[in-house]
Every structure is written in C-alpha cells, then in structure tokens.
Design a protein around this motif. Structure first.
Motif, PDB file in Angstrom:
ATOM      1  N   TRP A  80      48.982  40.952  40.785  1.00 45.99           N
ATOM      2  CA  TRP A  80      48.985  42.286  41.263  1.00 45.99           C
ATOM      3  C   TRP A  80      49.432  42.544  42.756  1.00 45.99           C
ATOM      4  CZ3 TRP A  80      48.233  46.241  38.090  1.00 45.99           C
ATOM      5  CH2 TRP A  80      47.362  46.080  37.048  1.00 45.99           C
ATOM      6  N   PHE A  83      53.051  43.446  42.524  1.00 43.74           N
ATOM      7  CA  PHE A  83      53.272  44.718  41.902  1.00 43.74           C
ATOM      8  C   PHE A  83      52.996  45.806  42.710  1.00 43.74           C
ATOM      9  CE2 PHE A  83      50.871  48.553  40.149  1.00 43.74           C
ATOM     10  CZ  PHE A  83      51.835  49.144  39.433  1.00 43.74           C
ATOM     11  N   LYS A  87      56.431  47.679  43.483  1.00 43.66           N
ATOM     12  CA  LYS A  87      56.502  48.797  42.657  1.00 43.66           C
ATOM     13  C   LYS A  87      55.974  50.013  43.265  1.00 43.66           C
ATOM     14  CE  LYS A  87      58.472  46.441  39.302  1.00 43.66           C
ATOM     15  NZ  LYS A  87      59.873  46.720  38.762  1.00 43.66           N
ATOM     16  N   VAL A  98      43.106  45.512  47.751  1.00 44.13           N
ATOM     17  CA  VAL A  98      43.132  46.167  46.493  1.00 44.13           C
ATOM     18  C   VAL A  98      43.162  44.964  45.195  1.00 44.13           C
ATOM     19  CG1 VAL A  98      44.315  47.748  44.950  1.00 44.13           C
ATOM     20  CG2 VAL A  98      44.430  48.038  47.448  1.00 44.13           C
ATOM     21  N   GLN A 101      40.068  43.432  43.922  1.00 46.21           N
ATOM     22  CA  GLN A 101      39.420  44.293  42.973  1.00 46.21           C
ATOM     23  C   GLN A 101      40.094  43.998  41.338  1.00 46.21           C
ATOM     24  OE1 GLN A 101      38.503  48.511  44.080  1.00 46.21           O
ATOM     25  NE2 GLN A 101      39.275  48.129  45.939  1.00 46.21           N
ATOM     26  N   LEU A 102      41.587  44.292  41.412  1.00 48.60           N
ATOM     27  CA  LEU A 102      42.356  44.347  40.350  1.00 48.60           C
ATOM     28  C   LEU A 102      42.301  42.932  39.619  1.00 48.60           C
ATOM     29  CD1 LEU A 102      45.235  46.043  41.602  1.00 48.60           C
ATOM     30  CD2 LEU A 102      43.853  46.760  39.892  1.00 48.60           C
ATOM     31  N   ILE A 105      39.853  42.639  36.162  1.00 49.49           N
ATOM     32  CA  ILE A 105      40.358  43.387  35.192  1.00 49.49           C
ATOM     33  C   ILE A 105      40.557  42.559  34.074  1.00 49.49           C
ATOM     34  CG2 ILE A 105      41.718  45.156  34.183  1.00 49.49           C
ATOM     35  CD1 ILE A 105      40.186  46.171  36.408  1.00 49.49           C
ATOM     36  N   LYS A 106      39.735  42.840  32.988  1.00 45.12           N
ATOM     37  CA  LYS A 106      39.815  41.763  31.797  1.00 45.12           C
ATOM     38  C   LYS A 106      40.583  42.336  30.615  1.00 45.12           C
ATOM     39  CE  LYS A 106      35.606  39.621  33.084  1.00 45.12           C
ATOM     40  NZ  LYS A 106      35.782  40.310  34.618  1.00 45.12           N
ATOM     41  N   SER A 107      41.896  41.622  30.705  1.00 50.50           N
ATOM     42  CA  SER A 107      42.743  42.065  29.887  1.00 50.50           C
ATOM     43  C   SER A 107      43.990  40.748  29.495  1.00 50.50           C
ATOM     44  CB  SER A 107      43.399  43.293  29.750  1.00 50.50           C
ATOM     45  OG  SER A 107      44.427  43.439  28.786  1.00 50.50           O
ATOM     46  N   LYS A 109      46.549  40.773  27.496  1.00 51.73           N
ATOM     47  CA  LYS A 109      47.811  41.548  27.257  1.00 51.73           C
ATOM     48  C   LYS A 109      48.263  42.193  28.708  1.00 51.73           C
ATOM     49  CE  LYS A 109      50.174  44.752  24.735  1.00 51.73           C
ATOM     50  NZ  LYS A 109      50.364  45.315  23.264  1.00 51.73           N
ATOM     51  N   LEU A 110      47.390  42.682  29.533  1.00 51.69           N
ATOM     52  CA  LEU A 110      47.559  43.431  30.607  1.00 51.69           C
ATOM     53  C   LEU A 110      48.351  42.449  31.571  1.00 51.69           C
ATOM     54  CD1 LEU A 110      47.676  45.732  32.669  1.00 51.69           C
ATOM     55  CD2 LEU A 110      45.018  44.982  33.290  1.00 51.69           C
ATOM     56  N   GLN A 113      51.817  41.212  30.382  1.00 53.91           N
ATOM     57  CA  GLN A 113      53.013  42.079  30.175  1.00 53.91           C
ATOM     58  C   GLN A 113      53.190  42.621  31.722  1.00 53.91           C
ATOM     59  OE1 GLN A 113      53.569  42.015  26.627  1.00 53.91           O
ATOM     60  NE2 GLN A 113      54.430  44.094  27.655  1.00 53.91           N
ATOM     61  N   LEU A 114      52.558  42.513  32.589  1.00 55.35           N
ATOM     62  CA  LEU A 114      52.620  42.906  33.896  1.00 55.35           C
ATOM     63  C   LEU A 114      53.583  41.695  34.585  1.00 55.35           C
ATOM     64  CD1 LEU A 114      51.803  44.634  36.582  1.00 55.35           C
ATOM     65  CD2 LEU A 114      50.090  42.844  36.958  1.00 55.35           C
ATOM     66  N   PHE A 117      56.929  42.519  33.268  1.00 57.76           N
ATOM     67  CA  PHE A 117      57.300  43.777  34.056  1.00 57.76           C
ATOM     68  C   PHE A 117      57.822  43.321  35.402  1.00 57.76           C
ATOM     69  CE2 PHE A 117      56.189  47.647  36.303  1.00 57.76           C
ATOM     70  CZ  PHE A 117      57.168  48.471  35.875  1.00 57.76           C
TER      71      PHE A 117
ATOM     72  N   LEU B  88      54.058  49.097  30.365  1.00 54.31           N
ATOM     73  CA  LEU B  88      53.806  47.707  29.996  1.00 54.31           C
ATOM     74  C   LEU B  88      53.769  47.561  28.446  1.00 54.31           C
ATOM     75  CD1 LEU B  88      51.060  46.495  32.530  1.00 54.31           C
ATOM     76  CD2 LEU B  88      53.386  46.366  32.861  1.00 54.31           C
ATOM     77  N   PHE B  90      51.954  48.897  26.052  1.00 51.07           N
ATOM     78  CA  PHE B  90      50.915  49.183  25.319  1.00 51.07           C
ATOM     79  C   PHE B  90      51.200  50.252  24.268  1.00 51.07           C
ATOM     80  CE2 PHE B  90      47.141  46.891  27.162  1.00 51.07           C
ATOM     81  CZ  PHE B  90      47.894  45.985  28.064  1.00 51.07           C
ATOM     82  N   GLN B 101      38.225  49.807  33.001  1.00 53.73           N
ATOM     83  CA  GLN B 101      38.069  49.153  33.850  1.00 53.73           C
ATOM     84  C   GLN B 101      38.822  49.705  35.100  1.00 53.73           C
ATOM     85  OE1 GLN B 101      38.141  44.903  32.921  1.00 53.73           O
ATOM     86  NE2 GLN B 101      39.048  45.435  30.661  1.00 53.73           N
ATOM     87  N   ILE B 105      38.810  51.282  40.176  1.00 54.06           N
ATOM     88  CA  ILE B 105      39.578  50.622  41.381  1.00 54.06           C
ATOM     89  C   ILE B 105      39.530  51.505  42.323  1.00 54.06           C
ATOM     90  CG2 ILE B 105      41.448  49.329  42.350  1.00 54.06           C
ATOM     91  CD1 ILE B 105      40.061  47.714  40.122  1.00 54.06           C
TER      92      ILE B 105
END
Ligand SMILES: [Mn+2]
Ligand SMILES: [Mn+2]
Ligand SMILES: [Mn+2]
Ligand SMILES: [Mn+2]
Lengths: 216, 216
Positions: A80, A83, A87, A98, A101-102, A105-107, A109-110, A113-114, A117, B88, B90, B101, B105
């Motif tokens: 993150w 990112f 970006k 920040v 906090q990020l 996040i539970k995923s 795939k997220l 993919q990040l 990316f 990403l 999705f 989620q 933030i």
DNA sequence: CTATTTTTTTAGACAAGACTAAAAATTAAA
DNA sequence: TTTAATTTTTAGTCTTGTCTAAAAAAATAG
C-alpha cells in the motif's frame, strides 16, 4: 484476526527482527504504546490460537503460523505504501499512517492484484523489502551508513527510521534512495561524518548515519 | 467516528433515500442486521453528537452534518469500487464486500487523490452516482425497467440490487450498463416482460425488471 | 373507547480490549 | 544469600457495542 491481534503480531514480529530469543512483555508494551497488563492478556489469547509460544514470566516467541500472519500484514502495509507513492503522489513521509489502516483490509485477491498492478515491487518507499505471498522476506545484507569508514562508498538503499520528520530532513538534504554516497571524513569524538553526494559535501550526525542503509 | 457509527449513518442515509420522514428504529435494525435495542443505544449516541435528530418513540432523521458524513462514506465506498474494477480487474459482483472495508479508511488526501487517479468518475460500477467532496449527489431522474411500457426504449444505467448473485445473472444474460433495451411485450398477469438487447429477445421476471435502472 | 398487538425503550448481562493497583516471580545488589 | 529493585501477572474496573427479557408507549381492532 481482529485489528488488535494483528497489530500485536506485527509488533512482536518487528521486535524479533532486532532481539534474539523470547520477547519480553515490557518490550511489546512499549512498542504498542500500552500497558504490560494488557499485553499479558493479549499474548495469552494469541498463544491459545497457536500464533505464539508463551510461558508465564518467560516471554513470547512467534510460531511459524504467527510469523506467516505477521509477514502477510507487513506485505500489505508495504505494498500500500508503494501504491500511495507511485500512483497517488504521496511523499514518502506521508504514507505510513494511511498504510497502518490499509494493512488490515481483508482480501487475498485485493492484495495480489495490487501487487501485480504495481509491477511486483521488491521494496517499499523506505527501502524495506516486501514479503512474498508465502511470507518470505529477501534478507538484505545491507549495512548502516554509520559503519562505513573513511573513503568507503556505497548506495543508499533504505532507511531505518520512517518517521515523517526524519524523511523530511533527508529530502531537505538531498539524501534519497539510489544515490551514491562517499564518506569523506569521520569525527571519532561524536561519530559525526562528512559525506559526499553528487559532488556536494556536508556533515551528518551519528543519529542520522545510524538510520540510513547502504549497499556497499 | 467509529466503524460502527459510520455504518449506522450510512444505513440511515440509504433508508432515507427510499422512505419519507423519520426513520423507524426497526427499519434501521433490519438494515443493520441487529436488534432494535442496540439501535436505540446507537441513535442516542449519534443524536448527542449532533448527527441525527431523535425523540423517544418518534424515529430518527439525519441532520445536515449527519448527511454530510454519510455521503462522504458512500463517496469513498463507490470510488473504491471503481478502483477495484478499473485498475485491479475485479468484476462488478466482487467489489462490494471489499469496499465495505475500504470505505472506513480515514484520509482526506487518499480519497481525493484516488478520485483524480480514476479521472473523477461520476458513477460506480453499478451505476450509482458518486457524491462529490461536499456531499452533493447528482440526483438522477432514472426509472426502473419495470415501469416501461410496451415498445418503450431506454439505456441501462444502473442496478438497484448489487448482490453478487444478481450481478452474475445479468452477466449471464448479457445485460450490462450502457446497453440499449426495448420492451417487446409485457405480461400483466405476473409483470414479467420480454425485452430486446442487441437483437436478442428474452423474458425477464418482474423481480429482475424491478432492479434495473433505465435512462429513457 | 377499551382491549390487543406492535413498536420502542429500559434494565441487566456479556465479550473484547484497555487501565490501575496490588501480588507474585524473577533479577540485581549488597 | 538475604534484601531490594524490576518485571510480570492477577484482580477488578471501565467503555463500546452487542444481546435477551421485560416494561412502556403507540398503533390497531372490535
Ligand atoms: Mn510504514
Ligand atoms: Mn515502509
Ligand atoms: Mn457497494
Ligand atoms: Mn456500488
């Protein structure tokens, strides 16, 4: 995994990087900005979940499972951060809060993919290595600037302190990752040193030199 | 603002979109999947914070401040949904849970930079409008597909139900945002209709037609 | 207009995660 | 090796957000 559990695991993981053997309850309390009694409660819970080994009065140590979970949170934190800088035009001293906090996040795939990316970056904006999916971290053989001797050269590859104030100081001095640095002179009295970056020479204190990683 | 407070505000905001006047405690409980007694506790707290107006037994209504906060959470939710789909890879049925989620933030800069990074999108992947920084939402004059009569035409611009199962059904049928649709036939008995999209004709039930927004 | 049903609120309890104060174990000093 | 200092744990309390059960208010029916 609650947010609090994750933060404890991360803290213990980071302390383990520095200290050998079982981690003391007090050390965790200090890092977490909390009280030892709260830590005792939490390490009991984490112990019951098989994330760390703990015996009363003997300190804690992450299990393989605990290390894996912690590395994964750190992986998310650092991706993150990349990112935000790459970006979204954040500066390297703005990203940490920040990312704190990020990282929760539970995923699956997220985060994968990040990673893609961002082009599968190897390090975050502070030069810290990004763990892979399996929790493996490329152990760097980097060395602190403070350990270099007169006339030694190297490349700046990371910072130990990621606080906003320190990073802003580096920006002001023109010290950035990737730059070549040469030690011109070392003062034994206070361990300050004169260094050269891009033909410019200036003094830095031991405290500064102690927080910059160099690849020789 | 705690996570729970934010979720209550958002729920009340969404119910207000549909219902007039004060929102009943039970309606909130249903939307939040919780019990009425829990809702009573929370609306008291939100009321004390000036986020909604509440009198015992009389229901709740968001204040301007409450609406602003809620709109901002929805802004974040929808911008993140755009990010997930556009950057990403999705699919539109995968994004909601992760956005639930990400919407919590806290960083002004993050969300505004994200907005810019995405090119200031006006709508999320489900066709819902994205509130601006000041909480203003472009009120759409769109209409549900179920209200169209025989031979009327329009363009699909949104969905009311964003559940994964519904969105997957739409994908399977080739129903997507931006497509032109014409009502061929309406069956008064069960309100099902035959529609044409790209020269293909097929039947959809009232339940389906009731969840698709059309711009005439 | 009284009786019943529904909605909403209160009262009391619980789990998570924190804290303070005090007790117990360990470590360091004398 | 006793005593003193430090570290760690226990005991008990607090807040947030949830729940169940019961009481109170409002709405509906007869
Ligand atoms: Mn960081
Ligand atoms: Mn970092
Ligand atoms: Mn959504
Ligand atoms: Mn949406």
């Amino acid at each position: 995994m609650t947010l609090s559990e994750e933060n404890y695991l991360k803290a213990i993981y980071h302390i383990s990087d520095v200290c050998e053997g079982g981690i003391s309850t007090n050390a965790i309390a200090e890092k977490m900005n909390t009280k030892a009694s709260s830590v005792t409660d939490m390490i009991k819970k984490l112990s019951e979940k098989g994330l760390l080994n703990y015996k009363r009065y003997k300190g804690s140590e992450l299990t393989e499972k605990g290390k894996f979970v912690a590395a994964n949170i750190i992986r998310k934190h650092r991706l993150w951060e990349v990112f935000l800088v790459e970006k979204l035009n954040f500066t390297w001293d703005e990203v940490h809060d920040v990312a704190e906090q990020l990282e929760h996040i539970k995923s699956e795939k997220l985060i994968n993919q990040l990673d893609e990316f961002l082009g599968f970056p190897k390090r975050d904006p502070h030069g810290d290595p990004i763990p892979d999916k399996d929790g493996n971290v490329s152990d760097n053989a980097d060395v602190l600037l403070v350990t270099l001797h007169e006339n030694e050269k190297g490349i700046i590859v990371g910072v130990k302190d990621s606080s906003s104030s320190f990073l802003k100081y580096l920006d002001k001095q023109g010290i950035a990752l990737g730059k070549k640095v040469k030690v011109i002179d070392k003062e034994p009295f206070d361990n300050s040193m004169k260094i050269r970056i891009k033909k410019e020479e200036f003094m830095i204190s031991q405290q500064i030199a102690n927080n910059i990683y160099i690849k020789k």
